[in-house]
Write a protein that holds these residues in place. Structure first.
Motif, PDB file in Angstrom:
ATOM      1  N   MET A 227      30.022 -18.407  -7.156  1.00 52.39           N
ATOM      2  CA  MET A 227      29.743 -17.385  -6.151  1.00 52.39           C
ATOM      3  C   MET A 227      30.491 -16.090  -6.472  1.00 52.39           C
ATOM      4  SD  MET A 227      30.295 -17.738  -2.051  1.00 52.39           S
ATOM      5  CE  MET A 227      29.397 -19.294  -2.028  1.00 52.39           C
ATOM      6  N   SER A 231      29.122 -12.315  -7.799  1.00 51.96           N
ATOM      7  CA  SER A 231      29.444 -11.055  -7.122  1.00 51.96           C
ATOM      8  C   SER A 231      29.800  -9.951  -8.112  1.00 51.96           C
ATOM      9  CB  SER A 231      30.597 -11.267  -6.135  1.00 51.96           C
ATOM     10  OG  SER A 231      31.842 -11.386  -6.804  1.00 51.96           O
ATOM     11  N   HIS A 236      21.487  -8.095  -8.110  1.00 49.10           N
ATOM     12  CA  HIS A 236      21.410  -9.500  -7.699  1.00 49.10           C
ATOM     13  C   HIS A 236      19.979  -9.860  -7.328  1.00 49.10           C
ATOM     14  CE1 HIS A 236      25.545  -8.107  -6.934  1.00 49.10           C
ATOM     15  NE2 HIS A 236      25.908  -9.318  -7.298  1.00 49.10           N
ATOM     16  N   GLY A 248      27.084 -14.331  -2.459  1.00 48.72           N
ATOM     17  CA  GLY A 248      27.621 -13.709  -3.670  1.00 48.72           C
ATOM     18  C   GLY A 248      27.242 -12.248  -3.785  1.00 48.72           C
ATOM     19  N   SER A 252      29.734  -8.276  -3.372  1.00 50.05           N
ATOM     20  CA  SER A 252      29.856  -7.328  -4.478  1.00 50.05           C
ATOM     21  C   SER A 252      30.299  -5.940  -4.032  1.00 50.05           C
ATOM     22  CB  SER A 252      28.514  -7.211  -5.213  1.00 50.05           C
ATOM     23  OG  SER A 252      27.563  -6.509  -4.409  1.00 50.05           O
TER      24      SER A 252
END
Length: 289
Positions: A227, A231, A236, A248, A252
């Motif tokens: 996870m 990040s 993503h 995750g 970020s």
């Protein structure tokens, strides 16, 4: 429990109240976005600390509450888009075991500023991944996940500088898919294709021998490690009906970086690269944020 109720702990912990919202209804979570919580909990407004527990995300709804959002911003500097990340990092950090597993192999390459990092998270679902009730070949899994790779290629074409190296960090609940992705795309794909995948909810595994304390501890460590690794990517691509990739991505601290897809649904061309999922839509879907 109703969103405006909480159970007071007995002495000497009577400064604390427990607010239990495990498996809440959507309507209960939505109350948090509009209720006046100044005198919370009802009947015990002077309690100093409220411990709220739930397996559904509620921070985004709470931070959008018009009765309290200015307070969250002025007193704590929190916005709906950043509250979850700030809360997570204030409460959680990777222990030595997680760092030993992930720091050099994953965090070092994913922290390279000169590299474009694209995270790809594909959830095929518990029935397929852990109970094996719908076994499929690696080729079939790759076909279902084709939109994710199409999206990654579109993002790379749009945002990579000329000659810039890119990494596709792939995580999934299917080991066969991880291996197939690595085999097809080679060194561009960074993934753990040797990891023994298991569900931390033991009854969701079809192999009882996995339900040993050491295995469960390892599963939690790898969950946290992957996870946090996810990040670190710049963009993503996540599965809509999954909380793992969503968490995750929200850790970020990035904006306009989330692209939500579904295995087998060929909508990459419609979404990528110019139509990322907005924070409100992402935060209010599946297990929420």
């Amino acid at each position: 429990m109703d969103p405006n109720q909480a159970a007071i702990y007995p002495d000497p912990y009577d400064n604390y109240a427990l607010h239990n919202m495990v498996n809440p209804l959507d309507s209960q979570l939505e109350v948090l976005s509009r209720a006046n919580l100044t005198n919370f909990p009802v009947g015990n407004p002077t309690v100093q600390y409220v411990l709220s527990t739930t397996n559904r995300g509620a921070s985004y709804a709470l931070l959008r509450n018009p009765r309290h959002k200015e307070q969250f911003w002025r007193e704590y500097g929190l916005r709906p888009e950043t509250a979850f990340m700030c809360g997570f990092w204030s409460l959680c950090s990777p222990n030595a075991a997680v760092q030993n597993m992930y720091a050099e192999r994953y965090w070092t390459p994913l922290r390279q500023p000169q590299v474009l990092k694209i995270g790809i998270q594909v959830r095929f679902g518990d029935q397929l991944a852990f109970l094996h009730n719908a076994d499929m070949s690696a080729a079939a899994l790759m076909a279902m996940a084709a939109p994710y790779f199409e999206c990654a290629a579109a993002l790379e074409a749009e945002y990579a500088r000329a000659g810039q190296q890119s990494i596709w960090f792939v995580i999934s609940d299917s080991s066969a898919f991880r291996r197939a992705a690595r085999q097809k795309y080679g060194d561009k794909v960074l993934t753990d294709d040797e990891l023994q995948l298991m569900h931390v909810a033991c009854h969701l595994n079809d192999d009882p021998s996995l339900c040993q304390q050491s295995n469960l501890e390892s599963a939690v460590q790898h969950s946290v490690g992957e996870m946090l690794s996810f990040s670190l990517t710049d963009y993503h691509i996540i599965t809509q009906n999954s909380g793992f990739g969503r968490v995750g991505a929200w850790l970020s601290g990035r904006w306009g970086n989330i692209y939500e897809l579904a295995p087998g649904i060929k909508d990459a061309a419609r979404v990528c690269p110019r139509r990322p999922t907005g924070p409100k839509k992402s935060a209010n879907h599946w297990s929420r944020i």
